[in-house]
Design a protein around this motif. Structure first.
Motif, PDB file in Angstrom:
ATOM      1  N   THR A  52      78.966  13.577 -13.815  1.00 57.58           N
ATOM      2  CA  THR A  52      77.793  12.960 -13.194  1.00 57.58           C
ATOM      3  C   THR A  52      77.849  12.885 -11.679  1.00 57.58           C
ATOM      4  O   THR A  52      76.810  12.810 -11.040  1.00 57.58           O
ATOM      5  N   VAL A  53      79.038  12.900 -11.113  1.00 57.08           N
ATOM      6  CA  VAL A  53      79.136  12.796  -9.661  1.00 57.08           C
ATOM      7  C   VAL A  53      79.367  14.159  -9.029  1.00 57.08           C
ATOM      8  O   VAL A  53      78.586  14.627  -8.206  1.00 57.08           O
ATOM      9  N   LEU A  54      80.439  14.816  -9.424  1.00 59.24           N
ATOM     10  CA  LEU A  54      80.820  16.059  -8.751  1.00 59.24           C
ATOM     11  C   LEU A  54      79.889  17.230  -9.052  1.00 59.24           C
ATOM     12  O   LEU A  54      79.876  18.207  -8.317  1.00 59.24           O
ATOM     13  N   LYS A  55      79.109  17.125 -10.120  1.00 58.01           N
ATOM     14  CA  LYS A  55      78.165  18.202 -10.437  1.00 58.01           C
ATOM     15  C   LYS A  55      76.735  17.846 -10.043  1.00 58.01           C
ATOM     16  O   LYS A  55      75.802  18.540 -10.422  1.00 58.01           O
ATOM     17  N   ASP A  56      76.585  16.793  -9.279  1.00 59.45           N
ATOM     18  CA  ASP A  56      75.271  16.365  -8.803  1.00 59.45           C
ATOM     19  C   ASP A  56      74.739  17.409  -7.815  1.00 59.45           C
ATOM     20  O   ASP A  56      75.395  17.735  -6.827  1.00 59.45           O
ATOM     21  N   ASP A  57      73.555  17.937  -8.078  1.00 55.30           N
ATOM     22  CA  ASP A  57      72.968  18.971  -7.214  1.00 55.30           C
ATOM     23  C   ASP A  57      72.771  18.488  -5.778  1.00 55.30           C
ATOM     24  O   ASP A  57      72.965  19.246  -4.827  1.00 55.30           O
ATOM     25  N   ALA A  58      72.386  17.223  -5.629  1.00 51.44           N
ATOM     26  CA  ALA A  58      72.193  16.691  -4.273  1.00 51.44           C
ATOM     27  C   ALA A  58      73.507  16.702  -3.497  1.00 51.44           C
ATOM     28  O   ALA A  58      73.532  16.972  -2.297  1.00 51.44           O
ATOM     29  N   LEU A  59      74.592  16.438  -4.195  1.00 50.98           N
ATOM     30  CA  LEU A  59      75.901  16.437  -3.549  1.00 50.98           C
ATOM     31  C   LEU A  59      76.325  17.844  -3.151  1.00 50.98           C
ATOM     32  O   LEU A  59      76.863  18.065  -2.071  1.00 50.98           O
ATOM     33  N   TRP A  98      77.003  13.718   3.494  1.00 53.30           N
ATOM     34  CA  TRP A  98      77.764  13.885   2.256  1.00 53.30           C
ATOM     35  C   TRP A  98      78.273  12.544   1.727  1.00 53.30           C
ATOM     36  O   TRP A  98      78.159  12.263   0.536  1.00 53.30           O
ATOM     37  N   ASP A  99      78.816  11.693   2.612  1.00 54.05           N
ATOM     38  CA  ASP A  99      79.353  10.395   2.168  1.00 54.05           C
ATOM     39  C   ASP A  99      78.273   9.527   1.528  1.00 54.05           C
ATOM     40  O   ASP A  99      78.500   8.901   0.500  1.00 54.05           O
ATOM     41  N   GLN A 100      77.106   9.524   2.134  1.00 50.44           N
ATOM     42  CA  GLN A 100      76.006   8.728   1.592  1.00 50.44           C
ATOM     43  C   GLN A 100      75.544   9.291   0.242  1.00 50.44           C
ATOM     44  O   GLN A 100      75.282   8.541  -0.695  1.00 50.44           O
ATOM     45  N   THR A 101      75.460  10.589   0.135  1.00 47.33           N
ATOM     46  CA  THR A 101      75.057  11.232  -1.114  1.00 47.33           C
ATOM     47  C   THR A 101      76.095  10.975  -2.199  1.00 47.33           C
ATOM     48  O   THR A 101      75.760  10.693  -3.354  1.00 47.33           O
ATOM     49  N   PHE A 102      77.365  11.053  -1.837  1.00 53.41           N
ATOM     50  CA  PHE A 102      78.453  10.780  -2.781  1.00 53.41           C
ATOM     51  C   PHE A 102      78.379   9.331  -3.272  1.00 53.41           C
ATOM     52  O   PHE A 102      78.495   9.067  -4.471  1.00 53.41           O
ATOM     53  N   ALA A 103      78.167   8.401  -2.363  1.00 49.48           N
ATOM     54  CA  ALA A 103      78.068   6.990  -2.736  1.00 49.48           C
ATOM     55  C   ALA A 103      76.903   6.755  -3.691  1.00 49.48           C
ATOM     56  O   ALA A 103      77.022   6.008  -4.664  1.00 49.48           O
ATOM     57  N   ARG A 104      75.781   7.419  -3.439  1.00 47.95           N
ATOM     58  CA  ARG A 104      74.612   7.288  -4.314  1.00 47.95           C
ATOM     59  C   ARG A 104      74.917   7.846  -5.713  1.00 47.95           C
ATOM     60  O   ARG A 104      74.578   7.237  -6.721  1.00 47.95           O
ATOM     61  N   ALA A 105      75.592   8.993  -5.773  1.00 49.33           N
ATOM     62  CA  ALA A 105      75.952   9.593  -7.064  1.00 49.33           C
ATOM     63  C   ALA A 105      76.928   8.694  -7.825  1.00 49.33           C
ATOM     64  O   ALA A 105      76.817   8.538  -9.043  1.00 49.33           O
ATOM     65  N   CYS A 106      77.868   8.087  -7.111  1.00 51.25           N
ATOM     66  CA  CYS A 106      78.820   7.166  -7.746  1.00 51.25           C
ATOM     67  C   CYS A 106      78.103   5.938  -8.305  1.00 51.25           C
ATOM     68  O   CYS A 106      78.427   5.467  -9.399  1.00 51.25           O
ATOM     69  N   CYS A 118      76.436   6.883 -11.502  1.00 52.33           N
ATOM     70  CA  CYS A 118      77.450   7.076 -12.543  1.00 52.33           C
ATOM     71  C   CYS A 118      77.951   5.739 -13.097  1.00 52.33           C
ATOM     72  O   CYS A 118      78.012   5.549 -14.304  1.00 52.33           O
ATOM     73  N   THR A 119      78.295   4.812 -12.224  1.00 55.32           N
ATOM     74  CA  THR A 119      78.891   3.556 -12.670  1.00 55.32           C
ATOM     75  C   THR A 119      77.908   2.626 -13.361  1.00 55.32           C
ATOM     76  O   THR A 119      78.325   1.698 -14.048  1.00 55.32           O
ATOM     77  N   GLN A 120      76.617   2.869 -13.198  1.00 55.27           N
ATOM     78  CA  GLN A 120      75.630   2.022 -13.860  1.00 55.27           C
ATOM     79  C   GLN A 120      75.224   2.549 -15.236  1.00 55.27           C
ATOM     80  O   GLN A 120      74.356   1.971 -15.887  1.00 55.27           O
ATOM     81  N   THR A 121      75.863   3.616 -15.690  1.00 57.51           N
ATOM     82  CA  THR A 121      75.545   4.152 -17.013  1.00 57.51           C
ATOM     83  C   THR A 121      76.109   3.249 -18.103  1.00 57.51           C
ATOM     84  O   THR A 121      77.100   2.540 -17.908  1.00 57.51           O
ATOM     85  N   ALA A 122      75.466   3.281 -19.255  1.00 55.13           N
ATOM     86  CA  ALA A 122      75.926   2.504 -20.403  1.00 55.13           C
ATOM     87  C   ALA A 122      77.245   3.066 -20.924  1.00 55.13           C
ATOM     88  O   ALA A 122      77.558   4.238 -20.740  1.00 55.13           O
ATOM     89  N   LEU A 123      78.008   2.228 -21.575  1.00 62.43           N
ATOM     90  CA  LEU A 123      79.326   2.631 -22.064  1.00 62.43           C
ATOM     91  C   LEU A 123      79.278   3.629 -23.219  1.00 62.43           C
ATOM     92  O   LEU A 123      80.239   4.365 -23.435  1.00 62.43           O
ATOM     93  N   ASP A 124      78.185   3.659 -23.957  1.00 62.56           N
ATOM     94  CA  ASP A 124      78.107   4.535 -25.133  1.00 62.56           C
ATOM     95  C   ASP A 124      78.476   5.981 -24.830  1.00 62.56           C
ATOM     96  O   ASP A 124      79.119   6.642 -25.636  1.00 62.56           O
ATOM     97  N   ALA A 125      78.094   6.468 -23.667  1.00 61.30           N
ATOM     98  CA  ALA A 125      78.371   7.861 -23.312  1.00 61.30           C
ATOM     99  C   ALA A 125      79.846   8.103 -22.996  1.00 61.30           C
ATOM    100  O   ALA A 125      80.291   9.242 -22.961  1.00 61.30           O
ATOM    101  N   HIS A 126      80.608   7.048 -22.796  1.00 59.85           N
ATOM    102  CA  HIS A 126      81.998   7.179 -22.359  1.00 59.85           C
ATOM    103  C   HIS A 126      82.987   6.559 -23.341  1.00 59.85           C
ATOM    104  O   HIS A 126      84.183   6.528 -23.075  1.00 59.85           O
ATOM    105  N   LEU A 127      82.510   6.102 -24.456  1.00 59.72           N
ATOM    106  CA  LEU A 127      83.296   5.325 -25.403  1.00 59.72           C
ATOM    107  C   LEU A 127      84.039   6.195 -26.407  1.00 59.72           C
ATOM    108  O   LEU A 127      83.478   7.147 -26.947  1.00 59.72           O
ATOM    109  N   GLU A 128      85.303   5.871 -26.641  1.00 62.13           N
ATOM    110  CA  GLU A 128      86.072   6.487 -27.729  1.00 62.13           C
ATOM    111  C   GLU A 128      86.104   5.499 -28.884  1.00 62.13           C
ATOM    112  O   GLU A 128      86.521   4.360 -28.716  1.00 62.13           O
ATOM    113  N   THR A 129      85.647   5.948 -30.048  1.00 63.98           N
ATOM    114  CA  THR A 129      85.631   5.054 -31.211  1.00 63.98           C
ATOM    115  C   THR A 129      86.622   5.473 -32.288  1.00 63.98           C
ATOM    116  O   THR A 129      86.987   4.670 -33.132  1.00 63.98           O
ATOM    117  N   GLU A 130      87.036   6.712 -32.264  1.00 65.05           N
ATOM    118  CA  GLU A 130      88.007   7.218 -33.237  1.00 65.05           C
ATOM    119  C   GLU A 130      89.411   7.070 -32.667  1.00 65.05           C
ATOM    120  O   GLU A 130      89.988   8.017 -32.155  1.00 65.05           O
TER     121      GLU A 130
END
Length: 161
Positions: A69-76, A84-92, A95-107
């Motif tokens: 979500t951050v390093l592959k951001d087209d704006a970045l 670049w620093d401002q764009t990176f901060a915006r991408a971060c 990323c950090t405001q995303t819900a946990l479901d996309a990053h969760l390990e359940t198995e």
């Protein structure tokens, strides 16, 4: 001696946890705090609203989120050096405001407190993870890391020769 060891002998009762409705930012904060006290502590337990186990977020999940979500951001990619620093901060921030479901390990490897060392070892190897969650009833009571398991095994092995 090894055969007498149980999951409760190796588990850490003090582990980071967050609620399932928290964001990735909360997982990152919990991981950073836990890793200050113990660098091996690379897993945060995610609990349901009723306190039952939901899953885990590891440092690998966070790194994957940064990559996708951050390093592959087209704006970045297209940012000029001056912004670049401002764009990176915006991408971060996104990323950090995303819900946990996309990053969760359940198995994950789940243990009971009375599981023998051999059972713990088998579950670690079957799941190919560096951690296992110890659960009693519907409550998480601890976590065992591969380093904890190794220390128990190595202690007795070294004494044997």
């Amino acid at each position: 001696m090894l055969l007498r060891k149980r999951a409760w002998d190796m588990m850490r009762e003090d582990f980071p946890s967050i609620r399932e409705d928290d964001t990735l930012a909360e997982a990152i904060r919990a991981l950073r705090t836990a890793m200050k006290e113990s660098p091996e502590n690379h897993t945060v337990v995610v609990l349901k609203k009723n306190g039952a186990f939901r899953g885990v977020v590891t440092i690998w999940n966070v790194l994957k989120a940064v990559q996708t979500t951050v390093l592959k951001d087209d704006a970045l990619k297209n940012a000029e050096e001056s912004d670049w620093d401002q764009t990176f901060a915006r991408a971060c921030a996104v990323c950090t405001q995303t819900a946990l479901d996309a990053h969760l390990e359940t198995e994950v490897a789940m243990l009971k407190p009375g599981d023998t060392l051999l059972t713990v070892l088998d579950k670690f190897l079957a799941k190919k993870r560096g951690y296992a969650v110890v659960e009693e009833g519907d409550r998480v009571i601890g976590i065992v890391y591969a380093g904890d398991l190794f220390r128990e095994i190595a202690r007795d092995m070294v004494q044997a020769f």
